[in-house]
Design an enzyme around this catalytic site. Structure first.
Site: not given
Length: 240
Positions: A17-18
């Protein structure tokens, strides 16, 4: 020749995701990341460490497929250990970044990996390299990446100033990541940061309940915050 259907092979894959970030200052670099790992809409790990050690003064921030980025980081770590044994000195940050770039570019049809490489070396001092999807290589004074980065490019452009010291850069990374995490559903958890200088590596940790808070809107648009809501729950007759 048939090509690999990445979207089919990687559906439901463990994804970082991040929101990741790195900033260069006079004496070193600061890297940071959120800690959320997802498989689709399910949070598989809420305290992931996305800041990966590849050499004594060189770290990388990983975004994209968790498996892909871990494998690439392990390969680069191996090559840098071999480099140190062969030449008797630690590798430059650019050497590590070039290795990441080579692997990501030559396997761009098979990998989902966006990586930021940052660190300190005696030849150049502090440096930050951005390696986005597809395997480019760009040196920048600051870099952001991951799904959350799209929400904060404007904030970074408007806020960053050259000549900042350590404390200003730490606050810049902390605020940027907190803003990205508040908007991006694939980012969240805690903030992990590393300060990398000639003296060593310092780890910083910000729990989820101590993240910087920003404007989050009102429950009802236009409603005065001092006025209580006039809406009340109405009981409903239920046939038994």
């Amino acid at each position: 020749m048939d090509t690999v259907d990445i979207s089919r092979l990687k559906s439901g894959e463990v994804n970082l995701g991040t929101s990741i970030m790195a900033v260069q200052f006079k004496d070193g670099v600061i890297i940071g990341a959120d800690s959320r790992t997802t498989t689709g809409s399910y949070i598989a790990n809420r305290v992931t460490d996305k800041l990966t050690h590849v050499h004594d003064r060189v770290y990388c921030c990983r975004s994209g497929s968790a498996a892909d980025t871990q494998a690439v980081a392990d390969i680069v770590h191996y090559y840098l250990q071999m480099y140190t044994q062969q030449f008797g000195s630690p590798p430059a940050v650019h050497t590590a970044a070039a290795l990441f770039q080579k692997i990501c570019y030559e396997n761009k049809d098979a990998l989902s990996a966006g990586i930021i490489v940052a660190g300190w070396d005696k030849e150049v001092g502090p440096s930050v390299y951005n390696i986005p999807l597809g395997g480019g290589l760009f040196r920048q004074p600051w870099a952001i990446g991951g799904s959350g980065s799209t929400y904060v490019y404007g904030y970074c452009d408007a806020t960053y100033q050259e000549g900042w010291g350590k404390e200003e850069c730490v606050n810049f990374v902390k605020n940027t990541l907190a803003l990205a995490m508040s908007r991006d559903g694939s980012s969240g958890g805690v903030i992990r940061m590393c300060v990398i200088t000639e003296e060593g590596v310092e780890r910083l940790f910000i729990p989820g309940d101590q993240l910087p808070r920003f404007w989050e809107g009102k429950e009802v648009i236009g409603q005065d915050s001092a006025t209580k809501s006039t809406y009340e729950a109405v009981p409903i007759d239920v046939e038994v």
